[in-house]
Enzyme design. Sequence first.
Site, PDB file in Angstrom:
ATOM      1  N   HIS A 200       0.931  -0.682  -0.326  1.00 38.00           N
ATOM      2  CA  HIS A 200      -0.440  -0.033  -0.261  1.00 38.00           C
ATOM      3  C   HIS A 200       0.278   1.358   0.262  1.00 38.00           C
ATOM      4  O   HIS A 200       0.142   1.768  -0.700  1.00 38.00           O
ATOM      5  CB  HIS A 200      -0.749  -0.470   0.933  1.00 38.00           C
ATOM      6  N   GLU A 442     -11.589 -11.123  -4.386  1.00 40.90           N
ATOM      7  CA  GLU A 442      -9.549 -11.525  -3.968  1.00 40.90           C
ATOM      8  C   GLU A 442      -9.119 -12.224  -3.476  1.00 40.90           C
ATOM      9  O   GLU A 442      -8.360 -12.373  -2.969  1.00 40.90           O
ATOM     10  CB  GLU A 442      -9.322  -9.686  -4.330  1.00 40.90           C
ATOM     11  N   ASP A 466      -4.584  -8.872  -3.975  1.00 43.50           N
ATOM     12  CA  ASP A 466      -5.106 -10.184  -3.062  1.00 43.50           C
ATOM     13  C   ASP A 466      -4.832 -10.979  -3.907  1.00 43.50           C
ATOM     14  O   ASP A 466      -4.671 -12.072  -2.856  1.00 43.50           O
ATOM     15  CB  ASP A 466      -5.882  -8.876  -1.967  1.00 43.50           C
ATOM     16  N   CYS A 513      -9.907  -3.873 -10.141  1.00 43.55           N
ATOM     17  CA  CYS A 513      -9.428  -2.305  -9.414  1.00 43.55           C
ATOM     18  C   CYS A 513      -7.708  -2.419  -8.801  1.00 43.55           C
ATOM     19  O   CYS A 513      -7.370  -1.632  -8.380  1.00 43.55           O
ATOM     20  CB  CYS A 513     -10.132  -2.390  -8.610  1.00 43.55           C
TER      21      CYS A 513
END
Length: 592
Positions: A200, A442, A466, A513
């Site tokens: 992230h 995910e 993920d 996404c």
Amino acid sequence: MAEPLHKGEQVFRGIPVSAGVCRGKILVLGKTQHTIHRQPLLDSQVSEEVNRLERALVQTRHEILEVQRKVSHAMGAKEGSIFDAHLLVLEDRTLIDEVVRVITTEKVNAEYAFHQVAERYATTLAAIEDDYLRERAADMRDVTSRVLNNLLGHSENIDLRHLPEPCIIIAHDLTPSNTAQMDRTKVLGFATDIGSKTSHTAIMARSMKISAVVGLKDASQHLQTGQYALLDGFNGTIIINPTDQTLFEYGQLIRKQVTLQEKLRDILFKPAVTLDGHRIFLSANIEQAGDAEAVKESGAEGVGLFRTEYLFINSDRLPTEEQQYEAYRQVATALKPHPVVIRTLDLGGDKFLSHLQVPTEMNPFLGWRAIRFCLQERAIFRSHLRAILRASADGNVKMMYPMISGLDELIQANALVDEYKAELRKEGVPFDENMEIGAMIEIPSATLIADSLAKRVKFFSIGTNDLIQYTLAVDRMNEKIAHLYEPTHPAIVRLIKATVDAARRNKIMISVCGEMAGDPVLTPLLLGLGVDELSAAPPLVPQIKFMVRRLKTSETVDLATFALNCESATEILARCQDVARRSAPSLFESKA
Ligand code: PEP
Ligand code: MG
């Protein structure tokens, strides 16, 4: 280790995670260098030197108690008690008396005396074949470093929000919240020893348009604050003392970038449509309410993923329902009538709250994360869902749940939404009765039960970051195994296809996404596999649109057919690169 590119310079190679080139002075975080000089003292200075030592010990004690308080509060008393050992070092009279003796008999400065004595103790402890004593050596060095910082007047805590001058940040690691707080006018770029493309921290860098390189192994150990460097976020290098030749070569690269940016500007507000008229929905990923402006400027048609957790991470306490509503409403209103997909809170993994007591986990990415956390922390989930529902009255708001692994989670979450809708109705608070709800795909188990999920949601959004991590069992944060983190692995290609097929069968929309959606090399493959929507960080949206507008459906379908029948991730990637580079060569001219 570093290697020269041109004579006189040092090059460190890592993983490129956020495009762009910057140059300037570096600031190395978390590495306080103690250059300890032996300074002889006059007789008259000795007692003041002992006082100075005592003051540094008291100050260090206060600091450790404060850290202990914070850790105990955030992680529990057991974790906090680790610092008891540090406090014991400070109270060790044998050690302190020995330091005082060195100061008074040898008549030397306190830092020199403290360093000498403490280092001798630590070396002796470290040499003993006993894990417990070896740990005490580490404690001793940790405390020594703090005491020396205080004696030397150094501070470890550099506030990334208020840097005195523009610089390139170098650190062993940076958390997503460190990154989110960076002052973009002062941070030219950053480089870290660890990390990967889909951590992230990297995602945040792309979103904030900060050039970044991660996975530089031990570079931070070799670099010094104040050195001059060039950071290349396209190719993943940091070059110390770049020569004129290197600067000239980079000047050319930057000129190519300027030309590309002009080309991208031309298509910014044109539709994302292939050469043969196939329309794709192109949206943006955001992390904060203020990003809505960047979404508009990127030419995206709304938000495909709003990572709401940053609202929680960036504050000292839990945001209230009202504060959350305000943030979601702001984005929904700014982008109306375009859709804004708000993802429910995805805490855990690499995103933690310092103000919430969450037990430390062995495997945080497999643990108490995302929807699992929300379904147990009902009060937090309630205000969160109510805020999202309320914002749905102000624009085209949709909502999706992260990390759905089984049907029960989806059923429970939907039941809570119904409960809070009933509350709001009763209170006379407006919301959109038909707000669409989707599920993120995910986890491989979600793909395998996709038909069941699809019957209960209006759309799917594939979180490839993920999905890859969980399918291939490759920690998305770990640079040591980054080579195994392969978006074009046949298993990933097949899982995406199976998810698309389930969405088609159930007549719901399907989006991607994860970071795959922001990589133009993979755009032809994702289109060929049949996804309806791609959502990427705003700065990446124009490139994706540029690529879409240069593709033919027949070519993308051929590529997907090849990938679905291929056994090798490398071969699939090579074919993707071939199609992408042939279709839009100008997008790839900055790569070495
Ligand atoms: C993903 O996993 O692909 C995703 C979009 O969610 P995040 O990166 O926030 O985990
Ligand atoms: Mg995810």
